[in-house]
Every structure is written in structure tokens, then in C-alpha cells.
Design a protein around this motif. Structure first.
Motif, PDB file in Angstrom:
ATOM      1  N   SER A   1      12.550   8.358  33.908  1.00  0.00           N
ATOM      2  CA  SER A   1      11.659   7.986  35.022  1.00  0.00           C
ATOM      3  C   SER A   1      12.356   8.016  36.383  1.00  0.00           C
ATOM      4  O   SER A   1      11.808   7.521  37.372  1.00  0.00           O
ATOM      5  CB  SER A   1      11.041   6.593  34.815  1.00  0.00           C
TER       6      SER A   1
ATOM      7  N   LYS B   1       9.259  20.158  33.837  1.00  0.00           N
ATOM      8  CA  LYS B   1       7.914  19.712  33.453  1.00  0.00           C
ATOM      9  C   LYS B   1       6.829  20.743  33.805  1.00  0.00           C
ATOM     10  O   LYS B   1       5.842  20.879  33.083  1.00  0.00           O
ATOM     11  CB  LYS B   1       7.594  18.353  34.086  1.00  0.00           C
TER      12      LYS B   1
ATOM     13  N   ASN C   1      11.018  15.566  25.034  1.00  0.00           N
ATOM     14  CA  ASN C   1      12.402  15.321  25.445  1.00  0.00           C
ATOM     15  C   ASN C   1      13.313  15.854  24.361  1.00  0.00           C
ATOM     16  O   ASN C   1      13.304  15.345  23.239  1.00  0.00           O
ATOM     17  CB  ASN C   1      12.649  13.826  25.614  1.00  0.00           C
TER      18      ASN C   1
ATOM     19  N   LYS D   1       6.615  13.453  40.401  1.00  0.00           N
ATOM     20  CA  LYS D   1       7.872  13.498  39.635  1.00  0.00           C
ATOM     21  C   LYS D   1       8.730  14.687  40.056  1.00  0.00           C
ATOM     22  O   LYS D   1       8.201  15.771  40.301  1.00  0.00           O
ATOM     23  CB  LYS D   1       7.575  13.683  38.137  1.00  0.00           C
TER      24      LYS D   1
ATOM     25  N   GLU E   1       0.691   4.051  25.737  1.00  0.00           N
ATOM     26  CA  GLU E   1       1.726   5.076  25.609  1.00  0.00           C
ATOM     27  C   GLU E   1       2.245   5.119  24.184  1.00  0.00           C
ATOM     28  O   GLU E   1       2.659   4.107  23.635  1.00  0.00           O
ATOM     29  CB  GLU E   1       2.857   4.801  26.595  1.00  0.00           C
TER      30      GLU E   1
ATOM     31  N   ARG F   1      11.755  14.041  21.091  1.00  0.00           N
ATOM     32  CA  ARG F   1      10.787  12.940  21.140  1.00  0.00           C
ATOM     33  C   ARG F   1       9.592  13.397  21.973  1.00  0.00           C
ATOM     34  O   ARG F   1       9.763  13.912  23.073  1.00  0.00           O
ATOM     35  CB  ARG F   1      11.416  11.692  21.764  1.00  0.00           C
TER      36      ARG F   1
HETATM   37  P1  ATP Z   1      11.747  10.064  29.717  1.00  0.00           P
HETATM   38  O1  ATP Z   1      12.713   8.930  29.940  1.00  0.00           O
HETATM   39  O2  ATP Z   1      10.804   9.770  28.600  1.00  0.00           O
HETATM   40  O3  ATP Z   1      12.378  11.401  29.676  1.00  0.00           O
HETATM   41  P2  ATP Z   1      10.552  11.050  32.194  1.00  0.00           P
HETATM   42  O4  ATP Z   1      11.450  10.694  33.306  1.00  0.00           O
HETATM   43  O5  ATP Z   1      10.571  12.441  31.692  1.00  0.00           O
HETATM   44  O6  ATP Z   1      10.768  10.019  30.998  1.00  0.00           O
HETATM   45  P3  ATP Z   1       7.623  10.732  32.063  1.00  0.00           P
HETATM   46  O7  ATP Z   1       7.659  10.446  30.608  1.00  0.00           O
HETATM   47  O8  ATP Z   1       6.922  11.959  32.506  1.00  0.00           O
HETATM   48  O9  ATP Z   1       9.090  10.687  32.702  1.00  0.00           O
HETATM   49  O10 ATP Z   1       6.947   9.508  32.819  1.00  0.00           O
HETATM   50  C1  ATP Z   1       7.555   8.233  32.809  1.00  0.00           C
HETATM   51  C2  ATP Z   1       6.503   7.149  32.745  1.00  0.00           C
HETATM   52  O11 ATP Z   1       5.683   7.186  33.925  1.00  0.00           O
HETATM   53  C3  ATP Z   1       5.526   7.293  31.606  1.00  0.00           C
HETATM   54  O12 ATP Z   1       6.071   6.796  30.396  1.00  0.00           O
HETATM   55  C4  ATP Z   1       4.349   6.476  32.141  1.00  0.00           C
HETATM   56  O13 ATP Z   1       4.598   5.075  32.059  1.00  0.00           O
HETATM   57  C5  ATP Z   1       4.338   6.858  33.607  1.00  0.00           C
HETATM   58  N1  ATP Z   1       3.506   8.050  33.836  1.00  0.00           N
HETATM   59  C6  ATP Z   1       3.969   9.315  33.954  1.00  0.00           C
HETATM   60  N2  ATP Z   1       2.977  10.185  34.179  1.00  0.00           N
HETATM   61  C7  ATP Z   1       1.841   9.471  34.199  1.00  0.00           C
HETATM   62  C8  ATP Z   1       0.454   9.802  34.389  1.00  0.00           C
HETATM   63  N3  ATP Z   1       0.075  11.072  34.623  1.00  0.00           N
HETATM   64  N4  ATP Z   1      -0.461   8.802  34.339  1.00  0.00           N
HETATM   65  C9  ATP Z   1      -0.066   7.521  34.096  1.00  0.00           C
HETATM   66  N5  ATP Z   1       1.217   7.144  33.915  1.00  0.00           N
HETATM   67  C10 ATP Z   1       2.171   8.093  33.971  1.00  0.00           C
END
Ligand code: ATP
Ligand code: MG
Ligand code: MG
Ligand code: MG
Length: 345
Positions: free
Chosen positions: A178, A124, A304, A171, A214, A286
Motif C-alpha cells: 500500500s 498494475k 502478488n 496508486k 477484502e 497471493r
Molecule cells: P499488497 O501489499 O497486497 O501488495 P498493494 O500495495 O499492491 O498491496 P492494493 O492491494 O492494490 O495495494 O491496495 C491496497 C489496499 O487499498 C487494498 O487492500 C484496499 O484496502 C485498498 N484499495 C485498493 N484499491 C481499492 C479500490 N479500488 N476500492 C476500495 N479499496 C481499495
């Protein structure tokens, strides 16, 4: 060949995606499918019924990697027998360019992004730098390493409070679904969130938290990709779109098309395609957005390169809502893979 499982925290999601993909590819005898699994420890499973074998092991705790002989981690010599590989692997050791690099060396066409886009999209911190360079709108963020956090916790807490404030989201830089993501509203929560992220990854990202709708878009293509219509993720109950909300039946509803004006929908599609080409994605990806409440600001969240792929996953659902059903989507991805690797049948 469909490759599934893998060493990441998204192992089980991969099994669900791959099962659906293999069923659809075999439907009506359209394709012959060679299933190949990778265990949580990184061992290749290609004889017998690899899906059953991995599912039988699914409940087990990951064994120590020392338990797997290096020779079990060598790819089996069956890649030469297939026309195209579909890596259905989410997260590190699969979505991140490692498997793609192996396939490049073997000279086998494969579905999805190449090494560079896979690696840059998985991390990221790197992804956000690429997007920033291209002027794409994002939340404020800051990157640090496990060692930096552990070396001076007080300094990082102050720096994050000063530059991002609360709420913020912490993260692991390289993960998905997530896994390891936490919202922090205080110094105490920030510290435990950073500890958790540091346990999962050497690299960590902290982002300004936004109050937003979202929106997700499915992108498909190589040089001139198409964007699907935009979908809105509506999560019921408390909290954000976390692992539990993603994979518990009924916690998430996809509204497609999203209820936005034509101008906003067009802007979302435009930025989704820009995100895709800026990172040099191929085949599919996506793209996830925030549409900030109040201001209406559109912010790019992430890309992604191997999105969830069960028939109820967002990526295929957005395409079927846009007029391209699941099986047609798979055939298109295979065609794009063959085109990209100069092996058009
Ligand atoms: P994916 O399963 O889509 O690969 P991921 O693990 O890469 O997810 P993100 O999409 O970065 O994670 O974040 C997961 C969720 O956390 C988002 O869909 C949102 O609900 C919440 N989130 C992440 N970053 C933020 C932010 N900066 N502000 C508010 N909510 C957030
Ligand atoms: Mg992601
Ligand atoms: Mg992901
Ligand atoms: Mg996401």
C-alpha cells in the motif's frame, strides 16, 4: 540462497520475511542457507552477516544511488554454488522480473514466477489489461503517466471525475504494501494523491473505489496450481488496508476460512487460479479480491508474485489453515522451483 532487502519501499518487509524463511529452512538441519542481502542502494552484501548488516542500516535514510559504485551492484560470483535461489524481495528491483532475469541468465533455479509474470504482475496497469483480456471481473480503472498528469492536471482531473468519480483510489502502478496509495474524495485530494503517486512511479493507476469485504487466496503450483481456502482481511479502526494496518500488530485480523457460502468460496478459488494462469505465474502468488457489499459482486484486485512471508503473513497463514504448515510450504516451493527449471533433485 535466500536473497533479501532490495531497493524498493518494501525493504524492511523483505527483511522480516527472509528472517522467518531462513530460520525455518535451517530448522532441524534440513537445508544449508546462504544469506545474501541487497542494500537500499542496490549493493550486494554476501560476506559476514548480511542480515545483521542490513538491519543495522535499516533506520538510515536511503543514500543517493550515486554513492554506490556500479561494481557493487554486480551480483557476487557465488550463485554457481547453490542449488536454488529464493528471492524474498518485495516490490521493484526484486519482485518485478529484474532479479528473475539475472537468475535466468546465470542459469540458477529460483522460487516463484519468471520474468514475464513477475513484471506483468508488478505493474498494475499491465496486470489489469491481462486480466481484462481473460474476462476476469475488476473495478473500473484508468492509467496515466507522471508526465501526462504534470502536463495537464485539469484535463486528467476532469477525465477521472467523469469516468470513475469519487471515491477513487490512486496508486503507483509498480509498488506494494500500500505504499503511495491514497483514497480521494474530492478534486483536492485527487491532486495530492496523484502528486504522491507521481513522486514514486512514472506510471500511475486510478481506480473506482468500492465498498467491499477484502478476500485473499494463496495459490501454489506451476502448470496446475492449487488454491488455498479463502481468507478475509478484517481491518480494525479507520481507513483502508494501508501500510500501517498491514504492519502494526493487532490492526489486521485474518479470518480463514472466510465466512462466505460454498458457492462463493468455490468461485473465489476458481478466479484465483485463473488470475494465476492468465498471467503465467509459477511457484506461488497471493491473489487479492474485493467482495462488494450490497451487490455481492466478486472483483479481482491484484496478484502478488512474492507475497509477505513471515509466519504471521497472509500467504503462509492461508496455507497452514488449508493443512500445509510453514516448513512444508517452503519445501514445496523449492521442489516447484527445481521442477520448473528442469533440475529436479
Ligand atoms: P499488497 O501489499 O497486497 O501488495 P498493494 O500495495 O499492491 O498491496 P492494493 O492491494 O492494490 O495495494 O491496495 C491496497 C489496499 O487499498 C487494498 O487492500 C484496499 O484496502 C485498498 N484499495 C485498493 N484499491 C481499492 C479500490 N479500488 N476500492 C476500495 N479499496 C481499495
Ligand atoms: Mg500488491
Ligand atoms: Mg505486494
Ligand atoms: Mg494487495
Amino acid at each position: 540462497m535466500v536473497v533479501f532487502g532490495g531497493r524498493s519501499g518494501e525493504h524492511e518487509v523483505s527483511l522480516a520475511s527472509a528472517r522467518a524463511i531462513m530460520d525455518a529452512l535451517r530448522e532441524g538441519g534440513r537445508h544449508e542457507v546462504v544469506p545474501v542481502g541487497i542494500s537500499r542502494e542496490g549493493a550486494w552484501v554476501h560476506t559476514g552477516d548480511p542480515m545483521r548488516e542490513l538491519r543495522d542500516r535499516a533506520g538510515e535514510k536511503p543514500a543517493r544511488s550515486a554513492g554506490v559504485a556500479a561494481s557493487d551492484r554486480l551480483p557476487p560470483g557465488i550463485f554457481g554454488e547453490v542449488d536454488v535461489v529464493f528471492p524474498v524481495l518485495h516490490g521493484p528491483y526484486g519482485e518485478d522480473g529484474t532479479v528473475q532475469g539475472m537468475l535466468e541468465l546465470l542459469g540458477v533455479p529460483y522460487v516463484g514466477s519468471g520474468v514475464l509474470a513477475s513484471a506483468a504482475s508488478m505493474d498494475k496497469v499491465t496486470m489489469k489489461k491481462v486480466f481484462a483480456y481473460h474476462g476476469l471481473p475488476q473495478v473500473r480503472w484508468l492509467g496515466l503517466t507522471r508526465g501526462e498528469w504534470q502536463g495537464d492536471r485539469g484535463r486528467w482531473t476532469r477525465e477521472i471525475e467523469a469516468s470513475l468519480g469519487y471515491p477513487c483510489f490512486v496508486k503507483p502502478s509498480n509498488l506494494g504494501s500500500s505504499v503511495g496509495i491514497n483514497r480521494a474524495d474530492s478534486a483536492e485530494e485527487l491532486a495530492s494523491a496523484l502528486d504522491e503517486a507521481a513522486a514514486l512511479d512514472r506510471r500511475i493507476i486510478v481506480e473506482e473505489g468500492v465498498d467491499a469485504r477484502e478476500i485473499e487466496v494463496a495459490v501454489l503450483g506451476n502448470e496446475e496450481p492449487d488454491a488455498s481456502l479463502a481468507g478475509e482481511i478484517v481491518v480494525s479502526g479507520e481507513g483502508f488496508y494501508d501500510y500501517e494496518a498491514k504492519y502494526t500488530e493487532g490492526r489486521m485480523e485474518l479470518v480463514a476460512p472466510a465466512d462466505v457460502t460454498g458457492d462463493v468460496a468455490e468461485e473465489i478459488g476458481r478466479v484465483a487460479r485463473l488470475a494465476y494462469t492468465s498471467i503465467d505465474a509459477a511457484g506461488m502468488a497471493r491473489v487479492d479480491f474485493f467482495l462488494e457489499r450490497g451487490t455481492g459482486r466478486l472483483l479481482l484486485n491484484e496478484i502478488n508474485t512474492i507475497p509477505g512471508f513471515t509466519p504471521t503473513s497472509v500467504y503462509p497463514k492461508l496455507w497452514s489453515a488449508s493443512g500445509l504448515p510453514y516448513e512444508g510450504l517452503l519445501d514445496r516451493l523449492i521442489q516447484l522451483a527445481l521442477e520448473r527449471h528442469g533440475a529436479t533433485a
